[in-house]
Enzyme design. Sequence first.
Site, short mmCIF file in Angstrom:
data_model
loop_
_atom_site.label_atom_id
_atom_site.label_comp_id
_atom_site.label_asym_id
_atom_site.label_seq_id
_atom_site.Cartn_x
_atom_site.Cartn_y
_atom_site.Cartn_z
N GLU A 120 26.58 9.92 23.39
CA GLU A 120 27.03 10.98 22.50
C GLU A 120 27.96 11.97 23.20
O GLU A 120 27.74 13.18 23.13
CB GLU A 120 25.84 11.73 21.90
CG GLU A 120 24.84 10.83 21.22
CD GLU A 120 23.83 11.58 20.35
OE1 GLU A 120 23.87 12.82 20.31
OE2 GLU A 120 23.01 10.90 19.70
N GLU A 153 19.51 4.42 19.35
CA GLU A 153 18.35 5.24 19.04
C GLU A 153 18.18 5.15 17.53
O GLU A 153 19.17 5.11 16.80
CB GLU A 153 18.58 6.74 19.37
CG GLU A 153 18.59 7.10 20.83
CD GLU A 153 18.95 8.58 21.07
OE1 GLU A 153 19.06 9.36 20.10
OE2 GLU A 153 19.12 8.94 22.25
#
Length: 554
Positions: free
Chosen positions: A162, A265
């Site tokens: 990210e 995730e």
Amino acid sequence: MNLIFSVFTILLSGYLTQASTSPLVVVGNKFHDLSNGNQFFFKGIAYQAQRSRNAPYDRTTETPYIDNLANATVCMRDLTNLKELGVNIIRVYQIDPTKNHDYCMKVLSEAGVYVIADLAEPNMSIDRNNPFWDVDIFDRYKVVIDSMHKYDNVAGFLVGNEVANSKLTTSSAPFVKAAVRDTKQYIKQKGYRRIPIGYASNDDAEIRNHLANYFVCTDGEEVGTADFYGINIYEWCGYSSYQTSGYRERTAEFQNFPVPIFFSEFGCNTVSPRPFTEIEALLSPPMTKVFSGGIAYEYFNYENNYGVVQETGTGDVVKLTDFEYLKNRYVSIDPEGIHIELSRNQTTNGGGDNHNAYSPIQCFRSTPFWKVSSLTPPTPNYNKCECLQASFSCILSPYTTCNEQELIREICTEIDCGEIEVDGAKGVYGKFSDCSLKQRASHALNLYYNKHNEDPERCDFNGRAILITNSDEKDLESIHALNGLKCLEILGGDSPISNVRHEVAGGNNKVGQVSGINSNRFNQTTKLMLSEGSRLHRMAHLILLAQAANYIHI
Ligand SMILES: *[C@@H]1O[C@H](CO)[C@@H](O)[C@H](O)[C@H]1NC(C)=O
Ligand SMILES: *[C@@H]1O[C@H](CO)[C@@H](O)[C@H](O)[C@H]1NC(C)=O
Ligand SMILES: *[C@@H]1O[C@H](CO)[C@@H](O)[C@H](O)[C@H]1NC(C)=O
Ligand SMILES: *[C@@H]1O[C@H](CO)[C@@H](O)[C@H](O)[C@H]1NC(C)=O
């Protein structure tokens, strides 16, 4: 009784031997188990312990992060639970490369559990708000690869998590793509197994598709494409569905993605307990045609309540409600994939495994949401940066700690710091922007000091800067970098330093000692220390420390 016992024994031994891992390879957009050619789907869980806030630890011997794969007691304890959960892969966010991982990696492998590891750690990562791809971060990535490549159950490495996470931070993407390029090159150069390299993105609707394209597209000669791609995706909450969660749209968007893609995730927790019904969707058609499974977030429970076990403080863990739900989903599903031969047939050129064998994909153009240059930063050049370090007169003081970024900002309001500045939106990378943060700070200090006619009073900055033995061009002439070239040549024939050209000589990127130091400015003792020291930026400190007594007298 006997019969029951032996049936049980057979079942048990079958269970124990059936597992064990062999290397995974990427062919086309699938992962395959090389031993039998089967497609591999992630039934994973994020496995990363954190220090509890304010918990004391010995900063001289311990890292601020925890590496459970280096702790046999803990990984054995957790292995029982991981097996019960039915996971076949764990994602580990921080590896301590100075520790030994033999034991945990072996028992995981015997249990059929792979590891996908992030290369960064909190203090050594690409910062989305102030991104650099420099010698220190690359060095960190290399030592993690060096320490983990030998385990067959390493499924892949992640160069970032990210990083560019919204339209405000897209210009950090080129630094991550450069990291993909250089770590792949490093693995190749070292002759390691071709462990796949990828990236884990977030799920920002405005940039999601641009990001995914960016990591697999090739503009011109660029070879920094990812071997796989992950999305951290929290779209499915509670008892959602394929149609309403957003999964259907994602599946459509990624159906022709050229490399494997999985959920790096997942596990929205707005509904508690979590039923984990998304697992059934993720590991059945049509999603199995497009995605390679995912990593449930996460094993340990912390403040934000994503865990399936809680540490008790006495070294034990207790299962939380979500544990049973996750386990029931994972053990009751066995996704069906395609064979490696079919994957090979489906790739453009019959597929060298792990070689990104797909036709070139064009990079999306810039938009107001996506400001990213197709030019990536250069490979961090140790030799150049060490030589730069050797050229300094005014450097960061080793006697105090300071916020280097703040110091740089302070200095650079007054002088031109283009050489250490970057702009990933424009593709502009200053010629020393690949040097370490400390080196960049020293460079700024040095430029400032030079601009003020080497006035010693201009090398202070409230004690954050310090003068070391003056250097001059003669020194650079006589100092050699590891690749044998003179620093003067590496930095660009016609020093002064500010004239150094962008293309720096010497492709040798090994971290290493500076050899052949014969400058008059160092006496025998210091020279010995230099040849034993590993990096020039430490070397300047060594000189300083050695000369501290003298200096303090002044
Ligand atoms: C392993 O982890 C346990 C529990 O956190 C800790 O008490 C122990 O000191 C660790 N062992 C090592 C060698 O780090
Ligand atoms: C980063 O490193 C510094 C100094 O080594 C340490 O004080 C700090 O806790 C670390 N921060 C993180 C987030 O690891
Ligand atoms: C792969 O292609 C070869 C040659 O065209 C063919 O013989 C083989 O059956 C194909 N294998 C699969 C699994 O499709
Ligand atoms: C070499 O330099 C160091 C640091 O200035 C000093 O401590 C040492 O005494 C010197 N050694 C000799 C042999 O001059």
